[in-house]
Design an enzyme around this catalytic site. Structure first.
Site, PDB file in Angstrom:
ATOM      1  N   SER A 259       0.839  -1.192   0.000  1.00 42.07           N
ATOM      2  CA  SER A 259       0.000   0.000   0.000  1.00 42.07           C
ATOM      3  C   SER A 259       0.877   1.246   0.000  1.00 42.07           C
ATOM      4  O   SER A 259       2.078   1.179   0.251  1.00 42.07           O
ATOM      5  CB  SER A 259      -0.898   0.014   1.240  1.00 42.07           C
ATOM      6  OG  SER A 259      -0.115   0.328   2.375  1.00 42.07           O
ATOM      7  N   LYS A 260       0.238   2.359  -0.253  1.00 39.21           N
ATOM      8  CA  LYS A 260       0.957   3.632  -0.255  1.00 39.21           C
ATOM      9  C   LYS A 260       1.583   3.877   1.118  1.00 39.21           C
ATOM     10  O   LYS A 260       2.664   4.436   1.227  1.00 39.21           O
ATOM     11  CB  LYS A 260      -0.017   4.745  -0.620  1.00 39.21           C
ATOM     12  CG  LYS A 260       0.599   6.126  -0.515  1.00 39.21           C
ATOM     13  CD  LYS A 260      -0.180   7.139  -1.302  1.00 39.21           C
ATOM     14  CE  LYS A 260      -0.107   8.525  -0.712  1.00 39.21           C
ATOM     15  NZ  LYS A 260       1.200   8.930  -0.192  1.00 39.21           N
ATOM     16  N   ARG A 261       0.877   3.417   2.158  1.00 38.35           N
ATOM     17  CA  ARG A 261       1.394   3.625   3.507  1.00 38.35           C
ATOM     18  C   ARG A 261       2.738   2.917   3.728  1.00 38.35           C
ATOM     19  O   ARG A 261       3.605   3.409   4.432  1.00 38.35           O
ATOM     20  CB  ARG A 261       0.374   3.176   4.553  1.00 38.35           C
ATOM     21  CG  ARG A 261       0.156   4.266   5.600  1.00 38.35           C
ATOM     22  CD  ARG A 261      -1.015   3.976   6.498  1.00 38.35           C
ATOM     23  NE  ARG A 261      -2.236   3.655   5.770  1.00 38.35           N
ATOM     24  CZ  ARG A 261      -3.064   2.665   6.103  1.00 38.35           C
ATOM     25  NH1 ARG A 261      -2.803   1.899   7.132  1.00 38.35           N
ATOM     26  NH2 ARG A 261      -4.173   2.468   5.404  1.00 38.35           N
TER      27      ARG A 261
ATOM     28  N   ASP B 120       5.328   5.176   2.369  1.00 36.42           N
ATOM     29  CA  ASP B 120       5.573   6.331   3.243  1.00 36.42           C
ATOM     30  C   ASP B 120       6.390   5.913   4.465  1.00 36.42           C
ATOM     31  O   ASP B 120       7.294   6.608   4.910  1.00 36.42           O
ATOM     32  CB  ASP B 120       4.245   6.943   3.718  1.00 36.42           C
ATOM     33  CG  ASP B 120       3.473   7.544   2.550  1.00 36.42           C
ATOM     34  OD1 ASP B 120       4.097   7.770   1.489  1.00 36.42           O
ATOM     35  OD2 ASP B 120       2.256   7.771   2.678  1.00 36.42           O
TER      36      ASP B 120
END
Ligand code: GLU
Length: 512
Positions: free
Chosen positions: A261-263, A266
């Site tokens: 996921s994008k998380r 990050d």
């Protein structure tokens, strides 16, 4: 049947293309090229609610940057267009009518509130053979009432009539035969009168058929739709030319189970999008591989190996090599961990292979971002600076840390290096060094070095201290490439001025 291989990448313009979507596009492209086929880019924009401005342009730009070439598409044109679903309404309308006329679909008038009530009343409610006659549709209502509702312009949807109790076979080139029973499927909505648009399912298979797609290569998340698609092909009478399916396994989190996921990006510091994305609503910026300094060739190579291997342990392969080796025989059926460190390694390798002049071009925006105008330097100068430090970097952006002193004299000096290398007599020795340097017949690295070393030896100075103090004045700390390579590039005047400035500015800090 021998048909020309035709594949399509069919993104919905609902946001930036995720890196998993890029891999899907890549596998489509590799497969098409491997078989001398065509690669179609189809924009699936039938869900007007989820449309995001800029997403389509983003997709085009990302694929172009990566070197994934499209043969037919909105921009490229082609004999099977339009390639944007919102421009194909007439086609879908005709096909919906065809199913209605054949009794393979029906019209349903249930309002959202009625559907909600049905869901509340029946646990695990499904709109299917067991419930459809209790709902408000053209199968349950008298013909006259249906006509009246239609005449009054009542909003309706068209649902696919699924016969229960049938085994539906999905043949997936990766997973083999998967059989599911049609009783678990619901009567999917194919069309909505409210916006005169088909749903994904109808548009997707009508287009795959009309565009003569031979292989549907897409993410595993679409596998549950496949049985429905098989039934739709059959309902239209297209079973013989139905494309083969390939459902690619997911990209997984680098450090555990579950979908990337994008998380994760990050949290661990890597992009999950090919290009930087500026969200038009929130204004939020998501990092991209391009802006993070990755070379497109490295991203392609890295992604190609996330779920596929060439059958041996070759790792570095350019697009041509990937094409010549690609096959689904060596695709994995299980999810591929997104080993982003490996992506960094690929980038390092590709940077080493890339011509220095090319890397220098990529370095220019980085210089600008640090307040250096690259136009103040010749291309040869920037290229030489790059060549001296390239071996130490994984990213173009790392060049700044490694090569900044070629573009800006140091303004501060590392205290720990001063403590170690700057002695009481250093200013005097460096002043003497200036004289030695100014007397050199050549400032070329190989020619400048021996006389300077001879001078140090003759004077009986401590070589390590003298050279490191010298380096400190040039670089600001005791690191960097070979010192005489630095001085050759920045030149005698800049070298001397930096030594002078160092002598003035550097103070031995009080003992700790
Ligand atoms: N529009 C779908 C998507 O956004 C396409 C799925 C498919 O390839 O069939 O991924």
């Amino acid at each position: 049947m021998d048909r020309k291989v035709r594949v399509r990448f069919a993104p919905s313009p609902t946001g930036p293309l995720h890196i998993g979507g890029v891999r899907t596009a890549l596998y489509n492209y590799l497969f098409a090229r491997r078989h001398g086929g065509d690669m179609i880019l189809r924009i699936e924009d039938t869900d007007s609610q989820r449309f995001v401005p800029g997403a389509e342009e983003y997709i085009n730009e990302a694929l172009a940057w990566l070197g994934i070439k499209i043969d037919e598409g909105v921009r490229e044109g082609g004999a099977y267009g339009p390639y944007k679903q919102s421009e194909r309404r007439d086609i879908y309308r005709t096909h919906v009518k065809q199913l209605l006329d054949a009794g393979k679909a029906y019209i349903a008038f249930d309002t959202p509130a009625e559907l909600e009530a049905a869901r509340a009343a029946t646990p695990n409610f499904q709109y299917d053979a067991s419930t459809r006659l209790q709902m408000r549709n053209s199968l349950s209502l008298p013909a006259g009432e249906v006509e009246a509702l239609m005449a009054a312009g009542t909003p309706y949807v068209v649902r696919f009539l699924i016969e229960p109790g049938r085994d539906v076979e999905v043949n997936d080139l990766l997973r083999g035969k998967v059989t599911i029973n049609s009783s678990i499927l619901d009567d999917k909505v194919l069309y909505k009168s409210a916006d005169d648009l088909p749903t994904y399912h109808l548009a997707n298979i009508v287009d795959d058929h009309l565009m003569e797609v031979t292989h549907v290569i897409r993410g595993e998340e679409w596998l549950p739709s496949a049985p429905l698609h098989v039934l739709l092909y059959e309902a239209f009478g297209w079973a013989d030319t139905r494309p083969d399916f390939v459902h690619l396994p997911l990209l997984l989190k680098p450090d555990g189970k579950g979908k990337l996921s994008k998380r994760d990006g990050d949290r661990l510091g890597f992009p999950v999008f090919p290009l930087e994305w500026h969200d038009p609503k929130s204004g939020a910026i998501s990092s991209g591989y391009r802006e993070a300094g990755y070379l497109p060739e490295a991203v392609i190579n890295f992604l190609a190996l996330l779920g596929w291997n060439p059958g041996d342990d070759t790792e570095i392969m350019n697009m041509e090599e990937l094409i010549s080796k690609f096959s689904f025989d060596h695709c994995s059926r299980s999810g591929a961990k997104f080993a982003y460190e490996k992506g960094r390694w690929f980038n390092h390798e590709y940077l080493q292979k890339a011509p220095d002049a090319e890397v220098a071009e990529l370095f220019k925006p980085v210089l600008r971002a640090h307040g250096v105008n690259p136009d103040d330097f010749t291309d040869e100068y920037i290229t030489r600076a790059v060549s001296l430090v390239k071996g130490r970097i994984n990213f173009v952006a790392d060049l700044w840390e490694q090569a900044r002193f070629f573009f800006k004299a140091p303004e501060t000096y590392a205290e720990k290096d001063i403590r170690k290398r700057w002695k009481e007599d250093t200013p005097a020795i460096l002043t003497e060094l200036i004289g030695v340097l100014e007397g050199l017949p050549s400032f070329k690295s190989a020619e400048a070095e021996p006389p300077v070393l001879a001078w140090v030896a003759e004077k009986g100075y401590h070589l390590g201290n003298v050279m490191n103090a010298f380096r400190l004045t040039l670089v600001g700390e005791c690191k960097g490439p070979h010192i005489f390579d630095i001085t050759e590039l920045i030149g005698i005047d800049e070298t001397v001025s930096r030594i002078r400035r160092g002598i003035e500015a550097i103070q031995i800090p009080p003992a700790q």
